[in-house]
Design an enzyme around this catalytic site. Structure first.
Site, PDB file in Angstrom:
ATOM      1  CE  LYS A  13      -3.174   1.196   3.974  1.00  0.00           C
ATOM      2  NZ  LYS A  13      -2.431   2.235   4.261  1.00  0.00           N
ATOM      3  CB  SER A  14       3.352   2.171   2.422  1.00  0.00           C
ATOM      4  OG  SER A  14       3.084   2.423   3.065  1.00  0.00           O
ATOM      5  N   GLY A  83      -5.057   8.195   5.377  1.00  0.00           N
ATOM      6  CA  GLY A  83      -4.098   9.373   5.535  1.00  0.00           C
ATOM      7  C   GLY A  83      -2.700   9.803   5.044  1.00  0.00           C
ATOM      8  CB  SER A 155       4.943  10.166  10.758  1.00  0.00           C
ATOM      9  OG  SER A 155       3.736   9.645  10.660  1.00  0.00           O
ATOM     10  CD  GLN A 157       0.182   8.293   7.166  1.00  0.00           C
ATOM     11  OE1 GLN A 157      -0.715   8.999   7.345  1.00  0.00           O
ATOM     12  NE2 GLN A 157       0.149   7.430   6.560  1.00  0.00           N
ATOM     13  CG  ASP A 306       0.354   0.252   9.578  1.00  0.00           C
ATOM     14  OD1 ASP A 306      -0.332   0.557  10.586  1.00  0.00           O
ATOM     15  OD2 ASP A 306       0.669   0.657   7.890  1.00  0.00           O
ATOM     16  CE  LYS A 333      -0.947   4.698  13.023  1.00  0.00           C
ATOM     17  NZ  LYS A 333       0.022   5.241  11.784  1.00  0.00           N
ATOM     18  NE  ARG A 337      -5.611   0.103  13.434  1.00  0.00           N
ATOM     19  CZ  ARG A 337      -4.392   0.340  12.054  1.00  0.00           C
ATOM     20  NH1 ARG A 337      -3.431   0.570  11.656  1.00  0.00           N
ATOM     21  NH2 ARG A 337      -5.802   0.383  10.791  1.00  0.00           N
ATOM     22  NE  ARG A 379      -2.565  -1.901   8.271  1.00  0.00           N
ATOM     23  CZ  ARG A 379      -2.930  -2.384   7.458  1.00  0.00           C
ATOM     24  NH1 ARG A 379      -2.350  -3.579   6.262  1.00  0.00           N
ATOM     25  NH2 ARG A 379      -2.323  -1.664   6.501  1.00  0.00           N
TER      26      ARG A 379
HETATM   27  C1  S3P Z   1       2.293   4.881   6.041  1.00  0.00           C
HETATM   28  C2  S3P Z   1       3.009   5.161   7.575  1.00  0.00           C
HETATM   29  C3  S3P Z   1       2.403   3.928   8.705  1.00  0.00           C
HETATM   30  C4  S3P Z   1       1.521   3.215   8.681  1.00  0.00           C
HETATM   31  C5  S3P Z   1       0.606   3.593   7.285  1.00  0.00           C
HETATM   32  C6  S3P Z   1       1.106   4.339   6.059  1.00  0.00           C
HETATM   33  C7  S3P Z   1       2.913   5.194   4.498  1.00  0.00           C
HETATM   34  O1  S3P Z   1       2.015   5.517   9.130  1.00  0.00           O
HETATM   35  O2  S3P Z   1       1.065   3.073   9.889  1.00  0.00           O
HETATM   36  O3  S3P Z   1      -0.529   2.933   7.011  1.00  0.00           O
HETATM   37  O4  S3P Z   1       2.696   4.630   3.647  1.00  0.00           O
HETATM   38  O5  S3P Z   1       3.874   6.074   4.979  1.00  0.00           O
HETATM   39  P1  S3P Z   1       2.530   6.891  10.407  1.00  0.00           P
HETATM   40  O6  S3P Z   1       3.716   7.319   8.868  1.00  0.00           O
HETATM   41  O7  S3P Z   1       1.955   7.959  10.188  1.00  0.00           O
HETATM   42  O8  S3P Z   1       2.963   6.118  11.254  1.00  0.00           O
END
Ligand code: S3P
Length: 427
Positions: A13-14, A83, A155, A157, A306, A333, A337, A379
């Site tokens: 996914k990422s 997110g 993070s 993200q 995750d 999340k 969770r 999840r």
């Molecule tokens: C992700 C980073 C994670 C993860 C999310 C996907 C990403 O979040 O929990 O499902 O693709 O960068 P955080 O980086 O905010 O912890």
């Protein structure tokens, strides 16, 4: 149940989000194979199309992306449940000279955005957040300043949003984080030949005036989705399961490290590289009665963030107590969770508590029975579905549809590895 055969988890996914975004920013046509077809990735594709990118349908075949200069969207950018879409697109928009408004579903509108908007404002983006720390918010990008920043949360993200702002704003970005989070953005930028380095414990990116080149990529299988299949095999009464084509980037494989400490060894075979990411096939076997509790440290959390729901499920079948330290991030999340893992484990007869930012789970060998509230969190649904596969279990999930966010074929795959033993392969 017994497990047998081979199964291929869906695309990561990422990496799928990042590949689509970088392809949309590239000059020329990129070809992406093995992309996740889940709803979150479709949200990213939809938003990028609204910004002018030409992206073919997200399906099992190769997806083509014709990148272009992004343009002002005609309507609000709806990020769905994702997110990653919201935060990374904010980074991309910080370097664009037009305004755009982002929103999302009820879950996403509850999630904190200031962790991204604050450093983006420091870089020079103008962001109106009428709702405080949450979506919807309007961003107007423009000329940015270089940034050196220490993130308060580990993070990926946040880190990725800032790297993408550096890329679109053509300014240098240096980021430090308390613990290392997943590094897919960094690897992809390096793979595309851009100037990203690690210096004194920080990641530094100096975008050049040269455009992102179009590229071809084969996305590895998602380690987080694979974790549910591996866990089903670990909890099984017999057999062996081959989980093929799994990304084993060390910033994502804390699940396997913790599993090993709990007494379950997962073999990695056929190790290879795919677009700068390590990939392997995993062989998972039942752990029998050897599963034991452990302590998951704060430094390990980003590498398995995750996987806490499925690890907590495994902990509920292990001897003794398992403690997850500093998992407060799980409160923000797709659902809360942290509280829901504990409450749902209790609902099926397991002693579990969230104390401060720690999660404690006491293992038992009583069959789990009861109703689980997934809060539409994919999840949680998958983790408790796996718990429902053990002998004598009677678990009723409040819903199952949420799995389409990250693993649309989850229930079909779970049936396949139990029933016929013939793995179903994605096209
Ligand atoms: C992700 C980073 C994670 C993860 C999310 C996907 C990403 O979040 O929990 O499902 O693709 O960068 P955080 O980086 O905010 O912890």
């Amino acid at each position: 149940m017994k497990v047998r055969g081979a199964v291929r988890p869906p695309g990561d996914k990422s990496i799928s989000h990042r590949a689509l975004m970088l392809a949309a920013l590239a000059r020329g046509t990129s070809e992406l194979a093995g992309l996740l077809t889940g709803e979150d990735v479709k949200s990213t594709a939809r938003v990028l199309r609204q910004l002018g990118a030409d992206i073919s349908a997200i399906g099992d075949g190769t997806v083509t992306v014709r990148g272009s200069r992004l343009s002002s969207p005609a309507s609000r950018l709806h990020c769905g449940n994702s997110g990653t879409t919201a935060r990374l697109i904010l980074g991309i928009l910080a370097g664009q000279r037009f305004a755009a408004t982002l929103t999302g579903d009820a879950s996403l509108r509850r999630r904190p955005m200031r962790r991204v908007t604050e450093p983006l404002r420091t870089m020079g983006a103008r962001i109106g957040d009428a709702q405080g720390d949450a979506l919807p918010l309007t961003i107007r990008g423009g000329r940015l300043h270089a940034l050196t920043y220490t993130t308060p949360v580990a993070s990926a993200q946040v880190k990725s949003a800032l790297l993408l702002a550096g890329l679109t704003g053509k300014v240098g970005v240096t980021i430090r984080e308390p613990y290392r989070s997943r590094d897919h953005t960094e690897r992809l930028l390096v793979h595309l030949g851009l100037d990203l380095r690690y210096e004194n414990g920080a990641v530094s990116f100096r975008p050049s005036a040269v455009n992102v080149p179009a590229f071809q990529l084969s996305v590895p299988g998602d380690a987080s989705s694979a974790a549910f299949l591996v866990a089903a095999a670990v909890l099984a009464e017999g057999g062996e399961l081959l989980v093929e084509n799994v990304g084993v980037n060390p910033t994502r494989t804390g699940f396997l490290v913790v599993l090993e400490r709990m007494g379950a060894h997962v073999e990695r075979v056929n190790l290879r590289d795919e677009g700068g990411e390590p990939v392997a096939d995993l062989i998972a076997r039942p752990a029998g009665a050897v599963l034991r509790g452990t302590e998951v440290t704060a430094a390990e959390v980003p590498t398995l963030v995750d996987e806490v729901p499925i690890l907590a499920v495994l902990a509920s079948r292990a001897a003794g107590e398992t403690t997850f330290r500093e998992v407060g991030e799980l409160r923000v999340k797709e659902s809360n969770r942290l509280e829901l893992i504990a409450a749902n484990l209790r609902a099926v007869g397991v002693d579990a508590r969230a104390l401060g930012n720690d999660l404690h789970v006491q293992g038992t060998n009583r069959p789990p029975r009861g109703r689980v509230d997934t809060a539409r969190d994919h999840r949680l649904a998958m983790a408790f579905a796996v718990l429902g596969t053990i002998p004598g279990a009677d678990i009723r999930l409040s819903e199952r549809a949420s799995v389409s966010i990250s693993y649309p074929r989850f229930f079909a795959d779970l049936r396949t590895i139990r029933e016929t033993g013939k793995g179903r392969r994605e096209a």
